[in-house]
Enzyme design. Structure first.
Site, short mmCIF file in Angstrom:
data_model
loop_
_atom_site.label_atom_id
_atom_site.label_comp_id
_atom_site.label_asym_id
_atom_site.label_seq_id
_atom_site.Cartn_x
_atom_site.Cartn_y
_atom_site.Cartn_z
N CYS A 72 0.86 -1.18 0.00
CA CYS A 72 0.00 0.00 0.00
C CYS A 72 0.90 1.23 0.00
CB CYS A 72 -0.87 -0.03 1.25
SG CYS A 72 -1.84 1.47 1.49
N CYS A 181 -1.08 3.85 -6.35
CA CYS A 181 -1.93 3.19 -5.35
C CYS A 181 -2.13 1.77 -5.87
CB CYS A 181 -3.28 3.92 -5.26
SG CYS A 181 -4.55 3.00 -4.35
N1 DGL Z 1 -3.90 0.38 -1.94
C1 DGL Z 1 -3.74 1.55 -1.12
C2 DGL Z 1 -2.58 2.38 -1.67
O1 DGL Z 1 -1.73 1.84 -2.36
C3 DGL Z 1 -5.09 2.18 -1.01
C4 DGL Z 1 -5.22 3.24 -0.04
C5 DGL Z 1 -6.59 3.48 0.55
O2 DGL Z 1 -7.12 2.60 1.21
O3 DGL Z 1 -7.04 4.64 0.44
O4 DGL Z 1 -2.43 3.54 -1.40
#
Ligand code: DGL
Length: 236
Positions: A72, A181
């Site tokens: 993430c 993301c």
């Molecule tokens: N997959 C997360 C990232 O790479 C998502 C973030 C979220 O939950 O807003 O930032």
């Protein structure tokens, strides 16, 4: 050494990272922690995220993992230093917007799409300062609520958020789009349709290589000769 590799995200986005890691390390055993209950991370404060991610690391430690992948960008850019200081004996591999890759390719105009938390993080600005050459433009696009719409597979919301954020760049000469993301590769075809001639870049392959290097360096690679297992935990 056949302990598991822990991988976590605020939901399904991290599966795009896990897929790349499993391509180059198929014989490892994995535990994937999808923290859907706390999605979206991108709109939380650093204090909230530190608490949430510390709790996840403790859960993964109970499962006796040998390395933790923060799949993430938001949690990495905001919390990785804190987690490393709280758990000095654990090996963490983070995921960051692939700004360096775009700059190394000398693309003139690069869009960086990410959550508001990632876009405003010190680390993102440091990546730009450290890598951007004079002739390169980096355009930051905070995509509020997009990760959550992807998590809910809400196609109408996804389309609206993409139009609201990307329409103004459609006629510009965009050479590359960084998917900052881990949820965004899930809708990469949709993003590509806004920029048919641009290169889409995500950091997942870099993360996978780093996991392999770290395991080699610490002599922790699995000695299994067969495909590894995958355990899946999801908070609701
Ligand atoms: N997959 C997360 C990232 O790479 C998502 C973030 C979220 O939950 O807003 O930032």
């Amino acid at each position: 050494m056949n302990k598991k590799i822990g991988v976590f995200d605020s939901g399904i986005g991290g599966l795009t990272t896990l897929e790349e890691i499993r391509k180059i390390l198929p014989n490892e055993d994995y535990i994937f922690y999808a923290d859907s209950k706390n999605n979206p991370y991108g709109e939380k404060t650093i204090d909230e995220l530190n608490k949430i991610t510390k709790n996840i690391v403790n859960k993964l430690l109970e499962k006796n993992v040998k390395l933790i992948v923060i799949a993430c960008n938001t949690a990495t850019t905001q919390c990785i230093n804190y987690l490393r200081s709280e758990f000095p004996n654990m090996i963490f591999v983070g995921t960051e917007p692939a700004i360096k890759v775009a700059c190394d390719n000398n693309y003139k105009n690069t869009l960086v799409m990410a959550t508001p938390g990632t876009i405003s993080s010190e680390r993102t600005h440091e990546l730009i300062t450290n890598n951007k050459r004079e002739n390169e433009n980096i355009i930051l696009v905070p995509c509020d609520k997009l990760a959550n719409a992807i998590e809910r597979n809400d196609k109408k919301d996804i389309d609206k958020i993409l139009h609201d954020n990307l329409d103004k760049y459609k006629k510009k000469d965009i050479d590359a789009v960084v998917l900052g993301c881990t949820h965004y590769p899930i809708i990469k075809d949709r993003i590509q349709s806004f920029f048919p001639n641009s290169k889409l870049i995500d950091g997942n392959n870099g993360v996978a290589k780093r996991v392999k290097n770290q395991l080699e360096e610490h002599n922790l690679l699995s000695n299994k000769k067969v495909k590894g297992t995958l355990e899946f935990i999801q908070t609701e």
